[in-house]
Design a protein around this motif. Structure first.
Motif, PDB file in Angstrom:
ATOM      1  N   GLN A  75       0.931  -1.287  -0.560  1.00 31.59           N
ATOM      2  CA  GLN A  75      -0.236  -0.363  -0.200  1.00 31.59           C
ATOM      3  C   GLN A  75       0.781   1.304  -0.024  1.00 31.59           C
ATOM      4  O   GLN A  75       0.966   1.941  -1.130  1.00 31.59           O
ATOM      5  CB  GLN A  75      -1.043   0.293   1.617  1.00 31.59           C
ATOM      6  CG  GLN A  75      -2.351  -0.825   0.972  1.00 31.59           C
ATOM      7  CD  GLN A  75      -2.534  -1.632   2.549  1.00 31.59           C
ATOM      8  OE1 GLN A  75      -2.520  -0.878   3.555  1.00 31.59           O
ATOM      9  NE2 GLN A  75      -3.810  -2.086   2.350  1.00 31.59           N
ATOM     10  N   LEU A  76       2.012   1.185   0.938  1.00 34.91           N
ATOM     11  CA  LEU A  76       2.704   2.474   0.793  1.00 34.91           C
ATOM     12  C   LEU A  76       4.015   2.666  -0.657  1.00 34.91           C
ATOM     13  O   LEU A  76       3.273   3.706  -0.748  1.00 34.91           O
ATOM     14  CB  LEU A  76       4.136   2.124   2.095  1.00 34.91           C
ATOM     15  CG  LEU A  76       3.386   2.530   3.307  1.00 34.91           C
ATOM     16  CD1 LEU A  76       4.415   1.917   4.218  1.00 34.91           C
ATOM     17  CD2 LEU A  76       2.695   3.741   3.808  1.00 34.91           C
ATOM     18  N   LYS A  77       3.637   1.576  -1.141  1.00 30.39           N
ATOM     19  CA  LYS A  77       4.358   1.621  -2.291  1.00 30.39           C
ATOM     20  C   LYS A  77       3.061   2.594  -3.099  1.00 30.39           C
ATOM     21  O   LYS A  77       4.116   3.128  -4.569  1.00 30.39           O
ATOM     22  CB  LYS A  77       4.861   0.035  -2.818  1.00 30.39           C
ATOM     23  CG  LYS A  77       5.947   0.372  -4.193  1.00 30.39           C
ATOM     24  CD  LYS A  77       6.916  -0.735  -4.266  1.00 30.39           C
ATOM     25  CE  LYS A  77       7.861  -1.492  -5.351  1.00 30.39           C
ATOM     26  NZ  LYS A  77       7.057  -1.579  -6.485  1.00 30.39           N
ATOM     27  N   ALA A  78       2.157   1.805  -3.281  1.00 26.06           N
ATOM     28  CA  ALA A  78       0.627   2.179  -4.015  1.00 26.06           C
ATOM     29  C   ALA A  78       0.830   3.457  -3.990  1.00 26.06           C
ATOM     30  O   ALA A  78       0.722   4.247  -5.302  1.00 26.06           O
ATOM     31  CB  ALA A  78       0.080   0.589  -3.998  1.00 26.06           C
ATOM     32  N   ILE A  79       0.801   3.584  -2.998  1.00 25.55           N
ATOM     33  CA  ILE A  79       0.117   5.359  -2.878  1.00 25.55           C
ATOM     34  C   ILE A  79       1.776   6.633  -3.347  1.00 25.55           C
ATOM     35  O   ILE A  79       0.864   7.531  -3.154  1.00 25.55           O
ATOM     36  CB  ILE A  79      -0.376   5.864  -1.143  1.00 25.55           C
ATOM     37  CG1 ILE A  79       0.883   5.711  -0.151  1.00 25.55           C
ATOM     38  CG2 ILE A  79      -1.686   4.839  -0.922  1.00 25.55           C
ATOM     39  CD1 ILE A  79       0.081   5.666   0.750  1.00 25.55           C
ATOM     40  N   GLN A  80       2.359   5.692  -2.686  1.00 27.15           N
ATOM     41  CA  GLN A  80       2.957   6.901  -3.332  1.00 27.15           C
ATOM     42  C   GLN A  80       3.785   7.209  -4.528  1.00 27.15           C
ATOM     43  O   GLN A  80       3.579   7.977  -5.960  1.00 27.15           O
ATOM     44  CB  GLN A  80       5.004   6.858  -2.562  1.00 27.15           C
ATOM     45  CG  GLN A  80       5.167   7.179  -1.408  1.00 27.15           C
ATOM     46  CD  GLN A  80       5.708   6.529  -0.035  1.00 27.15           C
ATOM     47  OE1 GLN A  80       6.708   7.911  -0.253  1.00 27.15           O
ATOM     48  NE2 GLN A  80       5.416   5.752   0.384  1.00 27.15           N
ATOM     49  N   GLU A  81       3.579   5.684  -6.386  1.00 31.41           N
ATOM     50  CA  GLU A  81       3.693   6.107  -6.987  1.00 31.41           C
ATOM     51  C   GLU A  81       2.275   6.525  -7.814  1.00 31.41           C
ATOM     52  O   GLU A  81       2.300   7.565  -8.387  1.00 31.41           O
ATOM     53  CB  GLU A  81       3.529   4.207  -7.715  1.00 31.41           C
ATOM     54  CG  GLU A  81       4.815   3.797  -7.331  1.00 31.41           C
ATOM     55  CD  GLU A  81       5.077   1.945  -8.022  1.00 31.41           C
ATOM     56  OE1 GLU A  81       6.876   1.879  -7.152  1.00 31.41           O
ATOM     57  OE2 GLU A  81       4.428   1.679  -7.853  1.00 31.41           O
ATOM     58  N   LEU A  82       0.649   6.344  -7.356  1.00 28.98           N
ATOM     59  CA  LEU A  82       0.214   6.440  -7.494  1.00 28.98           C
ATOM     60  C   LEU A  82       0.056   8.448  -7.435  1.00 28.98           C
ATOM     61  O   LEU A  82      -0.448   9.084  -8.167  1.00 28.98           O
ATOM     62  CB  LEU A  82      -1.087   6.412  -6.707  1.00 28.98           C
ATOM     63  CG  LEU A  82      -1.734   4.909  -7.076  1.00 28.98           C
ATOM     64  CD1 LEU A  82      -2.887   4.248  -6.117  1.00 28.98           C
ATOM     65  CD2 LEU A  82      -2.417   4.523  -8.594  1.00 28.98           C
ATOM     66  N   GLY A  83       0.097   8.616  -6.422  1.00 30.38           N
ATOM     67  CA  GLY A  83       0.175  10.239  -6.256  1.00 30.38           C
ATOM     68  C   GLY A  83       1.509  10.960  -6.983  1.00 30.38           C
ATOM     69  O   GLY A  83       0.866  11.841  -7.275  1.00 30.38           O
ATOM     70  N   LEU A  84       2.603  10.278  -7.410  1.00 29.37           N
ATOM     71  CA  LEU A  84       3.503  10.852  -8.362  1.00 29.37           C
ATOM     72  C   LEU A  84       2.634  10.800 -10.010  1.00 29.37           C
ATOM     73  O   LEU A  84       2.658  11.536 -10.818  1.00 29.37           O
ATOM     74  CB  LEU A  84       4.966   9.866  -9.257  1.00 29.37           C
ATOM     75  CG  LEU A  84       5.370  10.749  -7.653  1.00 29.37           C
ATOM     76  CD1 LEU A  84       7.327   9.413  -7.322  1.00 29.37           C
ATOM     77  CD2 LEU A  84       6.341  11.322  -7.315  1.00 29.37           C
ATOM     78  N   LYS A  85       1.879  10.018  -9.982  1.00 30.21           N
ATOM     79  CA  LYS A  85       1.324   9.486 -11.598  1.00 30.21           C
ATOM     80  C   LYS A  85      -0.218  10.365 -11.623  1.00 30.21           C
ATOM     81  O   LYS A  85       0.338  10.959 -12.634  1.00 30.21           O
ATOM     82  CB  LYS A  85      -0.018   8.438 -11.477  1.00 30.21           C
ATOM     83  CG  LYS A  85       1.000   7.393 -12.263  1.00 30.21           C
ATOM     84  CD  LYS A  85      -0.011   5.480 -12.457  1.00 30.21           C
ATOM     85  CE  LYS A  85       1.363   4.483 -13.084  1.00 30.21           C
ATOM     86  NZ  LYS A  85       0.217   3.792 -13.123  1.00 30.21           N
ATOM     87  N   ILE A  86      -0.617  10.309 -10.368  1.00 33.48           N
ATOM     88  CA  ILE A  86      -1.663  11.910 -10.388  1.00 33.48           C
ATOM     89  C   ILE A  86      -0.676  13.434 -10.362  1.00 33.48           C
ATOM     90  O   ILE A  86      -1.324  14.218 -11.469  1.00 33.48           O
ATOM     91  CB  ILE A  86      -2.478  11.714  -8.723  1.00 33.48           C
ATOM     92  CG1 ILE A  86      -2.854  10.712  -9.374  1.00 33.48           C
ATOM     93  CG2 ILE A  86      -3.184  12.850  -9.201  1.00 33.48           C
ATOM     94  CD1 ILE A  86      -3.451   9.939  -7.354  1.00 33.48           C
ATOM     95  N   ASN A  87       0.063  13.703 -10.077  1.00 36.87           N
ATOM     96  CA  ASN A  87       0.497  14.406  -9.636  1.00 36.87           C
ATOM     97  C   ASN A  87       0.665  15.169 -11.371  1.00 36.87           C
ATOM     98  O   ASN A  87       1.289  16.560 -11.804  1.00 36.87           O
ATOM     99  CB  ASN A  87       2.448  15.022  -9.683  1.00 36.87           C
ATOM    100  CG  ASN A  87       3.080  16.296  -9.559  1.00 36.87           C
ATOM    101  OD1 ASN A  87       2.747  17.609  -9.398  1.00 36.87           O
ATOM    102  ND2 ASN A  87       3.903  16.256  -9.642  1.00 36.87           N
ATOM    103  N   ALA A  88       1.466  14.272 -12.933  1.00 32.93           N
ATOM    104  CA  ALA A  88       2.130  14.495 -13.818  1.00 32.93           C
ATOM    105  C   ALA A  88       0.907  14.462 -14.264  1.00 32.93           C
ATOM    106  O   ALA A  88       0.668  15.581 -16.001  1.00 32.93           O
ATOM    107  CB  ALA A  88       2.847  12.677 -14.444  1.00 32.93           C
TER     108      ALA A  88
END
Ligand code: C5P
Length: 235
Positions: free
Chosen positions: A145-158
């Motif tokens: 979950q920690l990996k996913a939320i941080q990766e999603l955060g970066l994707k959403i940012n882009a």
């Protein structure tokens, strides 16, 4: 009248006939500095409901799983029922707010790469900054979950950053919340000028909740301008 399950600073959440869905009502109430500053922003509920719906749609079209189902009225949206992780994910492109203060950078200085931060969602403690080790030790989320939320955060940012740039808005930073729906991790809460910093690309004018936090005036007009640039709708 549907049963109210929760009342937060800016929203109320109601049960619906569908056990898998909640109704979210967006209020005009505004708070800042963990509830120390209080006020109202005229039509904020309507504006944030519409702006959030727009962003969730945009993100969904770009492969981001989220809780938004559909708009119900000017101030209400239907969402999937989530068990929210007690973590706030903040993504930053330009130093501002608490980061500028913490690391001593002037507000507006570009970060050479996006910065992802985790905060423990706890009003009594004032949402303290934590890291992955804290989150794991506190049982707030597991490794995946920690990996996913941080990766999603970066994707959403882009995704958001590119879209906003076309609308002459700079995405300075923003906060996300995630939750579980039948075991699936979904983006939840809202995405609005309450939870993001947007600066006009040409003038640098702040078009977000900092106008309320810092008593800059024209708060409602700033939120209206964001809705207008995103959707063409004039409120
Ligand atoms: O205050 P700070 O600089 O840490 O805020 C970073 C970003 O996260 C800002 O866009 C702010 O609006 C958002 N935020 C939020 N809710 C919080 C804390 C920050 O939406 N509780």
């Amino acid at each position: 009248m549907a049963q109210m399950l929760y009342e937060g600073k800016a929203k109320k959440v109601y049960a619906t006939e569908n056990p898998d869905e909640y109704l979210v009502f967006y209020k005009d109430d505004a708070t800042a500095f963990n509830g120390v500053k209080r006020g109202t922003i005229l039509n904020k509920g309507v504006l944030n409901n519409k702006i959030s719906a727009f962003f969730f749609d945009l993100l969904g079209k770009n492969g981001i799983p989220h809780h938004f189902v559909r708009l119900v009225s000017d101030r209400e949206m239907l969402v999937k029922k989530l068990t929210i992780l007690q973590i706030e994910v903040v993504v930053r492109n330009i130093a501002a707010g608490s980061l500028a203060k913490r690391i001593g950078w002037e507000e507006g200085r570009k970060l050479p790469q996006p910065v992802v931060e985790l905060y423990y969602k706890n009003d009594d403690l004032g949402d303290p900054l934590i890291n992955e080790y804290h989150a794991r030790a506190m049982g707030l989320a597991d490794d995946n979950q920690l990996k996913a939320i941080q990766e999603l955060g970066l994707k959403i940012n882009a995704i958001l950053g590119a879209y906003l740039k076309e609308k002459k808005l700079e995405l300075i930073d923003f906060k996300l919340e995630f939750g579980l729906h039948n075991g699936q991790l979904l983006l939840g809460d809202e995405i609005s000028p309450d939870t993001c910093r947007f600066w006009d690309s040409e003038t640098g004018q702040k078009l977000d909740k900092d106008r309320f936090r810092r008593d800059l005036g024209d708060v409602e007009d700033a939120y209206k301008e964001v809705l207008y640039r995103l959707t063409g709708e004039k409120l």
